[in-house]
Design an enzyme around this catalytic site. Structure first.
Site, PDB file in Angstrom:
ATOM      1  N   ARG A 314      -5.261   5.907  -4.843  1.00  0.00           N
ATOM      2  CA  ARG A 314      -5.397   6.473  -3.664  1.00  0.00           C
ATOM      3  C   ARG A 314      -5.807   7.824  -3.639  1.00  0.00           C
ATOM      4  O   ARG A 314      -6.444   8.394  -2.676  1.00  0.00           O
ATOM      5  CB  ARG A 314      -3.951   6.392  -2.756  1.00  0.00           C
ATOM      6  CG  ARG A 314      -4.294   6.101  -1.418  1.00  0.00           C
ATOM      7  CD  ARG A 314      -2.766   5.641  -0.802  1.00  0.00           C
ATOM      8  NE  ARG A 314      -2.836   4.346  -0.501  1.00  0.00           N
ATOM      9  CZ  ARG A 314      -3.513   3.700   0.435  1.00  0.00           C
ATOM     10  NH1 ARG A 314      -4.085   4.496   1.492  1.00  0.00           N
ATOM     11  NH2 ARG A 314      -3.520   2.590   0.737  1.00  0.00           N
ATOM     12  N   GLU A 718       2.312   6.454   7.315  1.00  0.00           N
ATOM     13  CA  GLU A 718       1.995   7.608   6.596  1.00  0.00           C
ATOM     14  C   GLU A 718       1.057   8.495   6.882  1.00  0.00           C
ATOM     15  O   GLU A 718       1.079   9.849   6.627  1.00  0.00           O
ATOM     16  CB  GLU A 718       1.647   6.957   5.218  1.00  0.00           C
ATOM     17  CG  GLU A 718       2.334   6.140   4.524  1.00  0.00           C
ATOM     18  CD  GLU A 718       1.699   5.067   3.191  1.00  0.00           C
ATOM     19  OE1 GLU A 718       1.108   4.146   3.604  1.00  0.00           O
ATOM     20  OE2 GLU A 718       2.167   5.591   1.923  1.00  0.00           O
TER      21      GLU A 718
HETATM   22  N1  MTE Z   1      10.172   6.408   8.716  1.00  0.00           N
HETATM   23  C1  MTE Z   1      11.488   6.453   8.503  1.00  0.00           C
HETATM   24  N2  MTE Z   1      12.136   6.731   9.638  1.00  0.00           N
HETATM   25  N3  MTE Z   1      11.992   6.165   7.121  1.00  0.00           N
HETATM   26  C2  MTE Z   1      11.003   5.860   6.211  1.00  0.00           C
HETATM   27  O1  MTE Z   1      11.583   5.661   5.262  1.00  0.00           O
HETATM   28  N4  MTE Z   1       8.827   5.522   5.298  1.00  0.00           N
HETATM   29  C3  MTE Z   1       7.359   5.716   5.506  1.00  0.00           C
HETATM   30  C4  MTE Z   1       7.099   5.365   6.811  1.00  0.00           C
HETATM   31  N5  MTE Z   1       8.034   5.838   7.715  1.00  0.00           N
HETATM   32  C5  MTE Z   1       9.681   5.722   6.168  1.00  0.00           C
HETATM   33  C6  MTE Z   1       9.129   5.990   7.516  1.00  0.00           C
HETATM   34  C7  MTE Z   1       6.605   5.102   4.364  1.00  0.00           C
HETATM   35  S1  MTE Z   1       6.299   5.663   2.848  1.00  0.00           S
HETATM   36  C8  MTE Z   1       5.904   3.860   4.908  1.00  0.00           C
HETATM   37  S2  MTE Z   1       4.890   3.203   3.895  1.00  0.00           S
HETATM   38  C9  MTE Z   1       6.024   3.218   6.077  1.00  0.00           C
HETATM   39  O2  MTE Z   1       7.012   3.906   6.949  1.00  0.00           O
HETATM   40  C10 MTE Z   1       6.649   1.749   5.912  1.00  0.00           C
HETATM   41  O3  MTE Z   1       6.668   1.132   6.961  1.00  0.00           O
HETATM   42  P1  MTE Z   1       5.413   0.404   8.001  1.00  0.00           P
HETATM   43  O4  MTE Z   1       4.659  -0.021   7.009  1.00  0.00           O
HETATM   44  O5  MTE Z   1       6.397  -0.510   8.708  1.00  0.00           O
HETATM   45  O6  MTE Z   1       5.002   1.676   8.749  1.00  0.00           O
HETATM   46  N1  HPA Z   2       0.892   2.273  -1.178  1.00  0.00           N
HETATM   47  C1  HPA Z   2       2.116   2.169  -1.217  1.00  0.00           C
HETATM   48  N2  HPA Z   2       2.715   1.354  -2.079  1.00  0.00           N
HETATM   49  C2  HPA Z   2       2.083   0.386  -2.885  1.00  0.00           C
HETATM   50  C3  HPA Z   2       0.413   0.634  -2.788  1.00  0.00           C
HETATM   51  C4  HPA Z   2       0.140   1.535  -1.880  1.00  0.00           C
HETATM   52  O1  HPA Z   2      -1.375   1.642  -1.609  1.00  0.00           O
HETATM   53  N3  HPA Z   2       0.157  -0.232  -3.827  1.00  0.00           N
HETATM   54  C5  HPA Z   2       1.047  -0.745  -4.289  1.00  0.00           C
HETATM   55  N4  HPA Z   2       2.179  -0.344  -4.030  1.00  0.00           N
HETATM   56 MO1  MOS Z   3       5.317   4.193   1.487  1.00  0.00          MO
HETATM   57  S1  MOS Z   3       4.778   5.627   0.085  1.00  0.00           S
HETATM   58  O1  MOS Z   3       3.817   3.359   1.015  1.00  0.00           O
HETATM   59  O2  MOS Z   3       6.498   3.371   0.751  1.00  0.00           O
END
Ligand code: MTE
Ligand code: HPA
Ligand code: MOS
Length: 758
Positions: A314, A718
């Site tokens: 990434r 993210e």
């Molecule tokens: N938001 C909250 N409140 N707590 C979390 O731990 N994790 C983040 C984001 N938002 C997180 C968060 C991360 S690293 C990711 S990858 C995404 O939420 C995962 O959830 P989603 O795919 O449903 O957005």
């Molecule tokens: N993002 C987060 N977690 C992961 C990914 C990614 O792109 N690929 C494998 N695990």
């Molecule tokens: Mo989020 S770093 O992809 O859990």
């Protein structure tokens, strides 16, 4: 806005329970009789040969029931996510970082377990430790082969370029600082079966790794997770080994075992965001167009592989971010150091990767004498420039330019620039700075097979609906979004949907909830499951009324056909049961069209890009180096948002978290490799007073996803973290620095100001 709540700003399903404390997290579950508590024995040195691990002092401790080391693991002493590397649960011959897990003590109460674990004095003969990423890169201390993404001929283009610049900078790691630390509760059932409650983003991996460590089939292990108190990537792989340790003790003692780490232990033993070192050389023309770039991105992976290949993928694929450079070579190194193994953290290498072009653009602006924003605009992908990433995926130049323009308009850029310059011309001790940032972030897992999801929906005879899917809730609001999708499918109020805990027994073989894909993947899976049931129900209504199934509509908790044919959704459910029609269905979704060749580093790995832009204003004190972020203006593309309130929370939270990473959050290891920042007193996450007093966020309007995402929404978890890069740029502007390693401590601000005045 339909009344089923699609696209409505509904509050998080647990918002009230979060506020009152009634929401149950893993450690709040009623404790089963006979529960034992675990504590880890940690390595006191960064690198050494383990010569003795005497458990007798711990075994003699009052309340201690058992102590487990690597020799007690019944299956494989390997908790690697891939299963293809060896990453020991408990170190065997070598301790490879300070704070590494060596053994587990279980006792009848937690204090006894912690005290007994501390009574164990490992005998370890020290070996030289590699503690710094630059040292590791120079010594080729690597965890994996280099990843090289190249297009054209960077070396030739550099030589031919009329102007050149080069640089080197770093960014630091980041502790996840989830409010709920790592925790698992393993409960033995009949005949060796095990139920594990785990605070995990990845119940399936917990199941698989518990089975691997126990040496049993996966069907003996059930993993449940109702919610996490934050995860941020820190519970994607690290939760698995915590659970495996608890499971191993539960299996051996035949008693329930809970392992909940203290904040200190959690910070010592679990991985963090990867620190990076960047070295680059760029070629450009006097009008600011970058024509060549050769860059090295060295990631500090820590002592074992974990997910470093994915993080590096990434970082490398995001090193050009939303900019086009025709001839480019990006080399990514996954370096091995004697530090804790770094892991996923919101953005997963993206936040590090996108820093590169910011420093390049600053440097080009400085060398050419052009305005940084003119240089930025000159190099956006699309328009007169190339519209494909170096790995071959098309990127939407119109949206890049649109978010950038909207963020600048929101901030009132031109007037603000003039005001800041005027302020700086007169103020004796303070200096203000302005920064801008624009983002294109690829959505999909880099590991292609992870782009799949499943759901399980039941409609009961009274018309109430139960929803389960493979996604996990960590505070991001995934569960309410998916409930909205299902409510829409049935045309019922969202309250009619019962949200339930994620479980490997309900939806198996799932991907982690990560890469921001939770709602994209699980939304479609749940939609497909619900639609399958609705079709069957429509068939029954059509039969009852003698109409075509296509004429049956579901809305407002009612089912209708034509003018006066109407019945309650619950009555139709009842009618289906009488007619022996199945009201339960699974849904399965896999992201279409994506592909990736990891050898050639070519393909279209992302289903789409998420776009965003930001402006930040800072003020620094020339005498102390202290600073504040005065304002932030953000525009984030959410496609057609499923839930704007939840998305706005994600945008604001991610931005502040990103700001923390680039400014105040600093991990400090001493010369022996011991981490000295083990709690909030020494590791400074943003507080409420660090939130910019002027903080405006906008969801990009009228921009439904062009890809076939669920209801044309886009991922949001993210990307907005990276919008905090504007704060980094603003600090560079305020201090006059071209190169500014992160985190930008007040010391670094002072040093930069000093360089500028010299
Ligand atoms: N938001 C909250 N409140 N707590 C979390 O731990 N994790 C983040 C984001 N938002 C997180 C968060 C991360 S690293 C990711 S990858 C995404 O939420 C995962 O959830 P989603 O795919 O449903 O957005
Ligand atoms: N993002 C987060 N977690 C992961 C990914 C990614 O792109 N690929 C494998 N695990
Ligand atoms: Mo989020 S770093 O992809 O859990």
């Amino acid at each position: 806005m339909p009344d089923t709540g699609m696209g409505a700003s509904l509050r998080h399903d647990s918002a009230l329970r979060h506020a009152t404390g009634e929401a149950r997290f893993c450690d709040d579950l009623p404790e089963p009789p006979g529960l034992l508590h675990g504590a880890l024995v940690l390595s006191p040195i960064a690198h050494g040969a383990i010569e003795g691990l005497d458990f007798s002092a711990a075994r003699a401790w009052p309340g201690v029931v058992a102590v487990f080391g690597p020799g007690d693991v019944p299956g494989a002493n390997d908790v690697s996510p891939s299963g293809r590397a060896i990453e020991p649960l408990f170190a065997e011959r070598l301790a490879e970082h300070w704070g590494q897990a060596l053994a587990l003590v279980v006792a009848t109460d937690r204090d006894a377990a912690v005290a007994a674990a501390a009574a164990i004095r490992p005998v370890i003969a020290p070996l030289p430790a590699v503690l710094d990423v630059a040292e590791a890169a120079a010594a080729r201390s690597l965890l994996m082969p280099a990843q090289i993404l190249a297009r054209g001929n960077a070396a030739e283009a550099l030589a031919a370029a009329p102007m050149r610049a080069n640089g080197e900078f770093r960014c630091g790691g980041q502790e996840h600082f989830y409010l709920e630390g790592q925790v698992a509760l393993a409960i033995p059932n009949e005949d060796g079966d095990l139920l594990v409650h785990s605070s995990t983003q990845h119940p399936t991996e917990v199941q698989h790794i518990v089975a691997r460590v126990l040496g049993c089939p996966q069907n003996r292990i059930t993993v449940n997770c109702r919610r996490m108190g934050g995860a941020f990537g820190g519970k994607e792989s690290n939760a698995s080994w915590i659970a495996a340790a608890a499971a191993m003790a539960a299996r051996a003692t035949e008693r329930p075992v809970k392992l909940r780490l203290s904040r200190r232990a959690d910070m010592a033993v679990t991985g963090k965001r990867h620190p990076f070192l960047f070295r680059w050389q760029a070629g450009f023309s006097p009008d600011g167009r970058v024509t060549a770039l050769d860059a090295l991105l060295a990631a500090d992976g820590g002592h074992v592989l974990d997910m470093t290949p994915g993080v590096l993928f990434r970082a490398v694929t995001h090193a050009l971010n939303c900019y086009d450079v025709p001839d480019v070579r990006i080399e990514g190194l996954g370096c091995k150091t004697n530090t804790v193994s770094n892991t996923a953290f919101r953005g997963f290498g993206g936040p590090q990767g996108v820093l590169l072009m910011e420093e390049v653009l600053r440097s080009v602006a400085r060398t050419t004498g052009l305005d940084i924003e003119a240089v930025r605009a000159k190099n956006f992908a699309g328009g007169a420039n190339g519209s494909h990433t170096p790995y071959g995926q098309a990127i939407e130049g119109d949206l890049i330019r649109r978010v950038h323009a909207e963020a600048q308009a929101l901030a009132g850029w031109d007037a603000r620039r003039a005001a800041v310059d005027a302020f700086n011309a007169t103020h004796p001790t303070l200096r203000k700075g302005l920064g801008c940032f624009t983002l294109a972030f690829g959505i999909s897992f880099g590991l292609m097979h992870l782009n799949q999801a499943g759901a399980l929906v039941h409609v009961y005879e009274d018309g109430s609906i139960r929803l389960n899917h493979g996604g996990t809730e960590m505070g991001q609001g995934l569960f309410i979004k998916i409930a909205q999708v299902v409510a829409d499918a049935f045309g019922v109020p969202v309250e009619q949907i019962r949200i339930t805990a994620t479980s490997t027994a309900e939806v198996p073989n799932t991907a982690p909830t990560a890469a921001s894909t939770g709602s994209d993947l699980n939304g479609w899976a749940a939609h497909l499951a619900a639609s399958a049931i609705r079709e069957r129900m429509a068939g029954v209504a059509a039969e009852i009324w003698g109409v075509a199934a296509g004429d049956v509509a579901f809305a407002d908790g009612m089912v209708r056909a034509g003018g006066n044919q109407v019945m309650a959704f619950s009555d139709l459910a009842h009618a289906c049961i009488l007619r022996r029609v199945q009201l339960s269905a699974t849904g399965f979704y896999k992201t279409p069209d994506i592909h990736w060749d990891p050898v050639a580093m070519r393909g279209e790995p992302f289903f789409y890009f998420s776009y965003g832009a930001s402006v930040a204003e800072v003020v620094v004190d020339r005498l102390t180096g202290e600073y504040r972020t005065l304002g932030a203006w953000l525009v984030q593309d959410c496609g057609r948002s499923l839930n704007p309130a939840v998305d706005r929370g994600q945008i604001e939270g991610a931005f502040v978290q990103g700001m923390g990473w680039l400014t105040s959050e600093e991990l400090v290891w001493d010369a022996t490799g011991r981490l000295r920042t083990l709690g909030p007193s020494t590791y400074k996450i943003p507080g409420s007073r660090d939130v910019p007093p002027v903080f405006e966020t906008r969801i990009l309007e009228g921009a439904p996803a062009r890809a076939e995402t669920i209801f044309r929404s886009k991922a949001v978890g993210e990307p907005p973290l990276m919008l905090a890069t504007a704060v980094w740029n603003a600090l560079a502007d305020a201090t006059g620095a071209v190169s500014l390693s992160a985190p930008v401590s007040p010391e670094k601000v002072l040093a930069a100001l000093k360089r500028q005045s010299a």
